[in-house]
Each structure stands twice: as C-alpha cells, then as structure tokens.
Design a protein around this motif. Structure first.
Motif, mmCIF file in Angstrom:
data_model
loop_
_atom_site.group_PDB
_atom_site.id
_atom_site.type_symbol
_atom_site.label_atom_id
_atom_site.label_comp_id
_atom_site.label_asym_id
_atom_site.label_seq_id
_atom_site.Cartn_x
_atom_site.Cartn_y
_atom_site.Cartn_z
ATOM 1 N N LEU A 175 1.157 -1.443 0.251
ATOM 2 C CA LEU A 175 0.021 -0.329 0.213
ATOM 3 C C LEU A 175 0.825 1.420 0.106
ATOM 4 O O LEU A 175 0.778 2.159 -0.844
ATOM 5 N N LEU A 391 -9.421 4.709 13.929
ATOM 6 C CA LEU A 391 -9.892 5.343 12.511
ATOM 7 C C LEU A 391 -9.064 6.698 12.331
ATOM 8 O O LEU A 391 -8.692 7.172 11.022
ATOM 9 N N LEU A 394 -5.689 6.842 12.663
ATOM 10 C CA LEU A 394 -4.915 5.673 11.333
ATOM 11 C C LEU A 394 -5.027 7.435 9.812
ATOM 12 O O LEU A 394 -4.145 7.821 9.417
ATOM 13 N N LEU A 395 -6.833 8.014 9.961
ATOM 14 C CA LEU A 395 -6.996 9.342 8.793
ATOM 15 C C LEU A 395 -5.495 10.651 9.279
ATOM 16 O O LEU A 395 -5.755 10.933 8.731
ATOM 17 N N ILE A 398 -2.504 9.916 8.293
ATOM 18 C CA ILE A 398 -2.470 10.082 6.326
ATOM 19 C C ILE A 398 -1.732 11.917 6.462
ATOM 20 O O ILE A 398 -1.075 11.995 5.229
ATOM 21 N N TYR A 414 3.391 6.666 5.904
ATOM 22 C CA TYR A 414 2.746 6.128 5.153
ATOM 23 C C TYR A 414 2.654 4.525 6.362
ATOM 24 O O TYR A 414 2.087 3.983 5.960
ATOM 25 N N PHE A 421 -2.619 -0.441 10.454
ATOM 26 C CA PHE A 421 -3.925 -0.917 10.153
ATOM 27 C C PHE A 421 -4.333 -2.404 9.696
ATOM 28 O O PHE A 421 -5.312 -2.746 10.361
ATOM 29 N N LEU B 11 -5.982 5.025 -0.530
ATOM 30 C CA LEU B 11 -5.981 4.715 1.121
ATOM 31 C C LEU B 11 -6.826 4.928 2.130
ATOM 32 O O LEU B 11 -7.100 3.430 2.761
ATOM 33 N N ALA B 12 -6.954 6.357 2.456
ATOM 34 C CA ALA B 12 -8.392 6.141 3.199
ATOM 35 C C ALA B 12 -9.244 5.233 3.184
ATOM 36 O O ALA B 12 -9.729 5.372 4.463
ATOM 37 N N ILE B 14 -10.173 2.877 1.928
ATOM 38 C CA ILE B 14 -9.576 1.348 2.833
ATOM 39 C C ILE B 14 -10.096 1.018 3.883
ATOM 40 O O ILE B 14 -10.343 0.646 4.043
ATOM 41 N N PHE B 15 -8.902 2.349 3.779
ATOM 42 C CA PHE B 15 -9.660 2.664 5.683
ATOM 43 C C PHE B 15 -10.337 2.847 7.097
ATOM 44 O O PHE B 15 -11.068 1.530 7.143
#
Lengths: 475, 607
Positions: A175, A391, A394-395, A398, A414, A421, B11-12, B14-15
């Motif tokens: 990914l 979540l 994770l966001l 990013i 990343y 993830f 990618l976001a 998918i999460f």
C-alpha cells in the motif's frame, strides 16, 4: 533551548492524546481480562495488569527519548537499524526460545523480547531511506528489485521462525509503494493473486479456473461492449470444456477433470489468440496473457502445496485459512470469541462483569483476543468507540504524512499508518470471524512489552520527524 | 511535489471501508443477533475429555498380568467454594488437614475458575463414604480414573509401571496434558501407544452451575475415545513365578527363550519388586524406598547389566574354530593341567584332549590353542581379529537385541582399533588378548544376549529377535500378530552338532550330573564362572532342552554364586524341568529347596 521548545510546540499533540487514550483503554481491559479477586489492585506486580503498567511507563520514557533525539539521526542511521534487527532475527533463530511452536523469543531473565516486533519500524526506515534517494525510480526494474530485497529479507527470516503472522505484516508495504507510484495494475494483480490463492486452497483448482474464466469473459464484455462476441467466446469455451470432460468420463481416461479443463482452456486461449491477432485486438491479447498466467498460477499453487511443502507447512496454511476446522483449534476459538463479543449487547455488561472472557473460554484473552473483553464489557458502544479512535488515528497519520516535505518522512509516515492498519484489520477481523486466525497483537491494547514498545517506537519516530518537518533533512 | 498525492484518498477509503465493515458486523453480532447472548448467559461450552481404559496385559496362556481398577480423584473449583468444615472433610478423606489446606491454596493460586485435583486416588471405600456427603461441600467434585492392578505380582521388570506424564514430555508431545498417565518403563513404555488408546473430546453446553445441558452442535465436533489395545505377552506366568521363587535372596537374572520363535518365556532380574508398590497413593514413598535400596531392585539386570560371559563363551570360540577350519572334531591339543601355559587348566583330565571332552572339562588350554589357530590363518592380527569378531557378533552380541525394553545396553565386543590404540598397531597378537579365548577380558554381554546365544545354538545357527509381546488386540480390532526378524549366524549348521554333543556331555558326564541331569529329557548346557574382583565369582550357566527339537533355551546368572556348577546349572535344570514337565521329580525336591533357601546377598570376601 529555543530549538527544544520548538519540538514540543511542533509536536502533533492530537496523535499523542489518541495514543495515550488507546494505551490507557488497553490497560484497563487487560485488568478486566485477567482480573483475579485475590490480587484486586490494578498495580499488583504479580499480575499481567501490574506488569503492563511497567511496560507503559517504560514506553513513555522511550517516547520522550525518541522525541529528544535529533530527527537527522533516524535518517542517517536507517540502514544501520535495519541491519541490527536483521542480525537479531538471525540470532533468535540460533539462540531463541521456543514458545508455542515459534522460535521468536529471546529469554533474558524474566523478560522475553521478540525481535520480529522491532523489524517493522526498521524496515519502514530502510524503505523510506532508499525511496528518498535520487537514484530511486519506481519505474526502474533495479529499484523495484532492491525494494523487494529490503522487504523479502525480514519476511524470509520471520517465516523461518514459524511466526507466519508477523511475516504477513510486511505485505502491507504494498500500500505504501502504491502511494509512492507503484502501478495500480500491480496492486490489482497482487490482490487477484491473493484471491486466487485462497480460492485454490479453500475450494479447488477446478473451481478457481471456472471463476477465473467467468471473470475474463466479464472483462471482455466491459472492454469490447459486444454481447454477441462475448457469447460466442463463452459458447466455444463451454462446449470445448464439456466435450473434454464428457469424453474423459465416457472413455474412462485416467485423467483428472482438472487436467481436462486445463487442456480445453489452453485450446480455447489459442483459438481466441488467433482471432484477436486477425482482428488486431492487441489489448485482448494482453488480457488473454494475464488470464493464462493466472491459470498457471492456480496450478502452481496447487502443485507447490501438495508436492513441495512438507506436511507441517500444509497444516499451518490450512490452519491460517481455517480449512481444517480442528475443534480444539480455529473454529472453537473464533466461536468462543464471537460468543463473548456478541453477549456484550449494545451497552455491555459493565466493567469487570464479563463472564466469557474470565472463564478462560476465550484463548489468549489478554493478548491476541483482548478485543473480546472490550466487546463483552463495553458492548457495541465500546467496540465502535475503539474502532473510531483507531480510524481517527489512521486518518490523522495520512494527513501528517501528506504534509511532510521530505520523501523520507512521507514514506515512513505511510508505513506507520499501514502497519497499524494491518494489525487492526487482522486482529479485530479474527475476533469477529472476518479474518483468518493469525496471532498478531492489537496495537497499544494487547498485553506485552515487546509489542507495546515496538508500536510506540514506530509512532514516535514519525512524530519526531513530523515535528521537524520544516527543517531540511539530508539529501 | 509528486504526482500520486491523490492516491491518499484511495488509502483513506480502504481504512474507512474496513472500519465500516467491522462496525456493521459488530452491530449484527452485538445488537441484532440475540443468539450469542443466550449462549453466553444460559450456556457455556465446556471441553470434556474422556479417557479410554488402558489395555490389559496377559501372559502367553491368557492369564491376566495387569488390569485396571477404578480410583477417584477429588477436584475443586475454588470459585464455587462456600464455607465448609475442613476437619470433617479431612476425616472422610483420611488426609492430613495441613496437607489439605496447602493443596487447596495451591489450587486457588492456579485458577479460581478452572478445577484442580486436590486429593488423588481415593480408595473405593473412601469414595463410597464421600459420595453420600459430597453435597455438603459445594465446589468439590469427583473424577474417576483408572489405576493398574497386578493380580500375580510378578514380572515387574517386564511390565514396567505407569505414572503421571512429566512436563518435558507434555512439551514434546501435544497428545498429553497435565495429569495424564504414561508408561514409564518396561512394556508399559514400549507399547504406550497401543495400550493407551486415544483420548476422546466432547463439547458440552453447561450452565453456570456446571450442569450439562446438552451437546454442542449435536456432537459434530466431538471425537470419541479409542479403546486401548491389550497385549498378549510371551511370558509364562507360572515359569516366571517359579524363577522368582528360585532366585529368592540372590542377585542375578534368569532369561528363558523359546528357540523356534524367539518368544521370551521368563525374564527375571533379581532381586525384583512387587509391581503394585508403584501404584496408588503410597507410590511416592515406595518409589523412594526402592530407589535407595542398595540391592537396586529397580535395576533391570537382565538387559542393563553386562558381565564377561566366562566359559560359556568357549562354545562360540569352538564354533568359530570349526567354521574357520582352524580345528575339526578330531583335533586334539595337549593340556598340562595346572601347569599349562599361557593359561592354566582348572580341571584334571587326560591329554591330549579333543573338542567334545574339552567342552565337558571346560579345558582352558584347548580353547586357547583353538583361538590361536584361528589367528594363525591370517597374516595380520587385526584382520584375524575382525573375522573372529564378525562371527561373534552374528550371534547378536555387541548390539542391542530387542527394542522393547528401554534400558537395554548393547554390551561390547571391542573393535580391532581398540587394541591397536591400546597396545599400538602390530604390537598385539592372539597372546595379548588370550583371555578372550575363555570368555574373560573386555567382553561385555548381557544375560538376555547370553540366553539368545543358547537359543541360537539350539536352532543350529539362527535366531529370531527375542521379544516379550506376541500380539496386540482388543474387542474392536482383530488380533494383530507382531513380526520379528530372523537372523542367520555366519556359522554353517553342520558345525553345531559336535558342539552340542559336548554340551550334552557337560550335563551327563561332568560333576553337575548329580544336580542338573533329568531322567526323561536331554539337557545340553555349559557352565561358566565369571571372575569378580569385588567378592566371590559369579555363577553362569546356559542350556537348552530337549537336545532334538529344543523347546526352551535359558541363561542363568547368579552373582557371587562362585561356580557355574554350584547354582547356575541346578537352577537352569529346574527351570527346564518345570517348563517341560510342569512339575519337579520327587528326587529333585531337595535340590529345589536348597536353591530357594540359599542366601547370597552378603558375599563372602575373596580370600
């Protein structure tokens, strides 16, 4: 002094707070999971919850130290760290202690350290370092080969330790590569290959070929938009296959149906190939090539599994895919885990009131199956809260990765997001029966020093890089 | 800066999608589906292990040697305990209150939810009393296990014993779990897999009070227990008991083999012990007592001890001499009695003497000349020695014979290299190792191997791997006969008859004829005396009978028995008589009594 103030001011406090909340929630759920009335104090050092607070304290010290160190340090020594963890992986194979069939632990006094946990962040560092060099181009074969080598080395060593779960984590780097410009076709093919692998193992090569053929015909329809042509192709393929299969059974040929299907497939591909050449449909030729490649992949999976792998390897793969449902193994564990989570209901049974996770019905309830305790005691509210916290983290990662100026920091950022993830998806997925049972921990939640420290290091190196994003890093 | 920045959305996505799928799944599990709540609140799954009965062990005539009797373990689930009268419970169980409280605390430390064993192996009488009062003690329950029982109390070394499996075995073999029984020595160990059968597992739904509510998924995941298999051994229980009777108060061993089949009829290591001592609650104390006994009753001398074979080995040297054409039946060597060189003779007889009478008189000089004649056939001493050694080893010496008894030792027939290393290459010859000619020196042979030598001579040149188990079977599976290999010696069959003639002469013409000759059966035998520097010499005797179509071959070792003729030969003849005639002739009863009553446990020091 001014520079130091700068770090604390530039630190992304939102991520730090999310981290602290998750670690704290993990700790109280470990307390609930292994609660023992005779050692009721959450600080009792003879129990896992008492020990976890030591791990947490140490993790915070580690985090602060990581923040104080100059960010250039991580860039400069990226390969060195990678090299050290690779050496540790080799050493653990030679001198490690065996725990549950995997030789992946160093036993030092009362402590056990698992080098595979730490290889995640060093691999991320090495990858980031390599991808930020000028000579790196995603289109160049040599660059791809080097990336392949950086990733394959730890995977191979961890596989040798019999720790399939940790080895699979490395696969998530695809990914990261995709974000950095790896062709979408590669990602798609990797996805299809994984799908075919599972189809071949779970069903049979025969079924896998039929599904592949249907897929190829649908693809043909979407590209050409000509129903008669698709139907014609279907007719040719279906009648050829039927003729072969019936012929085989009528003449009592000693040939397996799968092999007969392979012959009819090859002949059909030749016919369609000639047709495509005549009509100059070159993209159709590409599709046929990919299709044929995947058919052969199916056979090689089957062949390698049945003829090259040894019985204990086969058992392992079967175990991971849940094909052989041993009542004492996978099926039983997942069922117990689902009962525990399901019994929590909407709002849960309340803190320390869980029964399923305390009766030792759920295995590994403070490590791999810690999410069961969340589900049972805090209910749907608790599970979704934890999911949302993850979540958000994770966001946020990013977002942070995207705001980096250097390729190094972005690739590393990343990597952090994708590793977290993967752990989240597999760990929670397995407790609710949506992913195979692969023993990997839930980040920040699961009991254990090695895993908590490795996730802390992983995350805080990135926060340190982010805090100095305005400085120019090397290169 | 880069062209792929839009891929962040992918990618976001998918999460987000994965978290969304998980949330939907959790919503279904936790909110919509009420089945799981019922499972959890009313019923919980419990794994119940069922232990199949361990296989029984029989003798060759179907007489029972080992069976199972029920015993009862008291278990406790600490969480379910309420106040109870500890003193009263201890009185019922007949255990010390302090011990009881210690193990109760240990169980609490281990787990409050999982049951642990608190008192092991209650007798049926204790259990009967307890059963009526158990309702007063919530949290306690009883689990039935089986213990081994020995109706004959013989053949302890053959049968071996079972005990709780240890930690290292559990780690190596996932079949076993804490508290399981496993064969530790003897046939219990060798045939563990056959005897134990296969544990069964069933999954049952139980409520919070541990009451069984039904099977889980209609028993689809259950596995049923597979019954253990019974063993039919080759042992003759009466003969075994008789051997133990004769070896009363003596150290040594008796091994008897049926030559045609390799079946072991009797297998005794003396002193032996009562196998039922190693069963039940007093096992620990008994084990310690046996373990500390200076006579080593738990040591299996028949396969674990090795001695030089003494003069019995002259038979093999004679056979090798015949095979190598170093001597023939007419070859005569002179003997100067006690003045002979390099080895003196211990008997007075005529000279020169030939094979048959040399065996009868156990003439050392004759066998020294034979040995030296074998070596003269070859240029190099090491070549000659290896040829000789190869013949000797074809009798099953120097290697482990069977694979049933785990403490079996191979013994030793040294290699030529050993002497070349010890004396230097080419600095040794037949004279250097002359004691091998008369069965002394570096030779190390177990009583089991020596009995097999007797069987091999009885068979005129071959033997079947001697063994203790004939077949395995149970009520569900048909009898499965075990196969054993046939081994040929390097000696041609025709060379055996002259040697056997000599063995007959030993029993019928030498001094032992008064104690060891039978009226109705021709016994062929050979005495031996094993030099012992730590006390009186050991008495050895090997024999087989009848001379034609032999039915039994036997080796007898009696430690500190001085001469083969004094104890070895009479005991062997009694064993043979008992097996073939089923009774002892009246005129031989005094011999039997003398053998039984002799006490050789306090050896007289060598003068």
């Amino acid at each position: 002094m001014a520079r130091r103030n700068n770090i604390w001011a530039n630190l992304d406090w939102l991520t730090v707070i999310l981290y602290l909340i998750l670690v704290f929630l993990g700790w109280i759920n470990i307390y609930a999971a292994v609660f023992n009335e005779e050692h009721a104090s959450i600080l009792d050092m003879s129990q896992r919850y008492g020990k976890q607070i030591i791990w947490i304290g140490a993790a915070i010290v580690i985090a602060i130290m990581l923040l104080i160190i100059d960010s250039k340090f991580y860039v400069f020594f990226a390969y060195v760290f990678y090299g050290i963890t690779i050496l540790l992986l080799i050493a653990v194979l030679l001198f490690g202690t065996k725990v549950k069939g995997a030789t992946s632990w160093f036993q030092i006094g009362g402590f056990a350290i698992q080098p595979a946990e730490f290889v995640k962040f060093t691999t991320a560092l090495a990858l980031a370092k390599y991808m930020s060099t000028h000579s790196f181009k995603m289109e160049k074969i040599s660059s791809l080969l080097i990336i392949g080598a950086i990733l394959a080395l730890p995977v191979a060593l961890i596989f040798l330790q019999n720790d399939t779960g940790s080895a699979l984590v490395i696969s998530v780097f695809i990914l990261v590569l995709f974000r950095e410009g790896l062709s979408g076709v590669v990602l798609f093919l990797a996805f299809v290959a994984a799908l075919i692998f599972i189809l071949t193992m779970v069903l049979s090569p025969f079924h896998a070929i039929i599904i592949l053929s249907i897929g190829a015909l649908l693809f043909h329809y979407f590209i050409r938009q000509q129903v008669p042509e698709t139907l014609k192709a279907l007719g040719i393929y279906a009648s050829l296959s039927a003729a072969f299969l019936f012929g085989g059974s009528i003449f009592k040929l000693e040939i397996a149906p799968t092999q007969l299907l392979l012959y009819s497939t090859i002949i059909s591909v030749i016919i369609f190939g000639v047709y495509s050449l005549r009509h100059r449909l070159y993209n159709m030729l590409t599709i046929l090539g990919i299709y044929l490649g995947l058919v052969f992949f199916t056979f090689s999976v089957d062949y390698v599994f049945n003829n090259i792998l040894e019985p204990h390897h086969q058992a392992r793969i079967n175990e991971v895919l849940g094909i052989e449902s041993d009542p004492l193994g996978i099926g039983y564990n997942v069922n117990q885990s689902k009962i525990a989570i399901g019994s929590g209901g909407f709002s849960g049974k309340g803190f320390l009131n869980g029964t399923q996770t305390k009766f030792d019905f759920v295995p590994e309830q403070s490590t791999d199956f810690i999410f069961c305790t969340v589900g049972e005691e805090w209910g749907f509210i608790g599970t979704t809260t934890v999911l949302m916290l993850f979540l958000t983290l994770l966001l946020r990662l990013i977002y942070l990765a995207e705001r980096q100026r250097s390729t190094f920091s972005r690739v590393y950022g990343y990597s952090v997001a994708c590793i977290l993830f993967f752990h989240l998806a597999i760990n929670i997925g397995m407790t609710i029966g949506l992913a195979p049972v692969i023993g990997i921990p839930l980040p920040f939640f699961s009991y254990g020093g090695s895993s908590l420290w490795s996730f802390t290091i992983l995350l805080f190196i990135f926060l340190r890089l982010d805090a100095s994003r305005s400085e120019k890093l090397s290169h | 800066m880069d062209n792929y920045s839009k891929r962040k959305y992918f990618l976001a996505a998918i999460f987000i999608v994965v978290v969304l799928i998980f949330s939907i799944r959790l919503f279904r599990l936790q909110v919509l589906d009420s089945n799981y709540k019922q499972y959890a609140t009313k019923n919980v799954l419990r794994r119940v292990v069922s232990y199949p009965a361990r296989g029984l062990i029989y003798d060759r005539h179907g007489e029972l040697l080992v069976y199972n009797k029920a015993s009862y373990d008291l278990l406790v689930t600490p969480r379910e305990l309420s106040e109870f009268d500890t003193t009263a419970l201890c009185r019922i169980l007949k255990v010390e209150k302090a011990d009881f409280i210690t193990s109760l605390n240990k169980a609490k430390r281990y787990s409050r939810y999982k049951p642990s064993v608190i008192v092991k192996q209650l007798s049926p009488e204790n259990y009967a009393v307890l059963q009526e009062k158990l309702f007063r003690y919530p949290g306690f329950f009883v689990q039935t296990r089986t213990l081994r029982e020995y109706p004959q109390k013989t053949a302890a070394h053959v049968l071996g014993y079972v005990g709780e499996v240890n930690r290292s075995t559990i780690e190596k073999n996932p079949y076993y779990s804490q508290g399981d029984y496993i064969g530790i020595t003897g046939l219990e160990k060798a045939y563990e897999k056959e005897l134990r059968g296969q544990k069964g597992v069933s999954f049952q739904l139980v409520d919070v009070h541990n009451r069984i509510k039904g099977s889980y998924q209609n028993g689809r995941r259950d596995t049923s227990a597979v019954l253990g298999k019974n063993l039919t051994t080759t042992i003759d229980a009466d003969l075994q008991a008789y051997a133990e009777y004769l070896m009363n108060n003596k150290k040594g061993s008796i091994v008897a083999i049926e030559p045609a089949t390799g079946e072991v009829l009797s297998f005794l290591s003396a002193p032996t012990y009562d196998p039922s001592l190693l069963v039940g609650r007093s096992r620990g104390a008994n084990y310690a007592k046996l373990d500390q006994d200076t006579l080593l009753p738990m040591f299996n001398r028949a396969v674990g001890a090795f001695y030089p074979p003494g003069s019995t080995f002259k038979l093999i040297n004679a056979l090798v001499g015949l095979e190598e054409d170093a001597i023939n039946t007419h070859t005569a060597f002179s003997c100067s009695g006690r003045g002979s060189r390099p080895i003196r003779c211990t008997h007075d007889h005529y000279s020169p003497i030939s094979l048959r009478d040399a065996i009868r008189e156990s003439c050392n000089p004759f066998f020294w000349h034979t040995f030296s004649a074998i070596f003269r056939k070859y240029q190099k001493v090491s070549d000659a020695y290896e040829v000789w050694r190869n013949h000797v080893m074809s009798f099953g010496l120097g290697t482990k014979l069977g694979n049933e008894l785990s403490n079996e030792v191979p013994g030793n027939i040294p290699k030529a290299d050993y002497y070349s290393y010890f004396y230097g290459a080419n600095h040794w010859n037949a004279l250097t190792i002359r004691s091998m000619a008369i069965g002394q020196g570096e030779l190390q042979i177990t009583p089991f191997q020596l009995a097999n030598v007797a069987a091999t001579i009885a068979n005129r040149g071959h033997y079947i791997t001697p063994h203790l188990v004939r077949s395995v079977w149970n009520t569900q599976d048909p009898e499965q006969k075990l196969e054993f290999e046939r081994h040929e010696t390097t000696i041609s069959p025709e060379h055996f008859d002259p040697v056997i003639e000599g063995m007959q002469a030993v029993v019928e013409e030498s001094g032992i004829r008064y104690t060891s000759r039978l009226d109705s059966i021709i016994i062929c035998g050979k005495t031996g005396t094993v030099e012992n520097n730590h006390g009186s010499d050991h008495s050895v005797f090997i024999a087989f009978a009848p001379k034609d179509n032999p039915k039994i071959a036997v080796s007898v070792y009696v430690e500190h028995g001085v001469w083969g003729s004094r104890y070895g030969a009479p005991i062997a003849s009694l064993i043979i008589e008992k097996y073939l005639n089923d009774s002892i002739a009246p005129r031989r009863i005094p011999i039997e009594t003398r053998m039984h009553e002799a006490n050789l446990l306090n050896p007289i020091q060598k003068k």
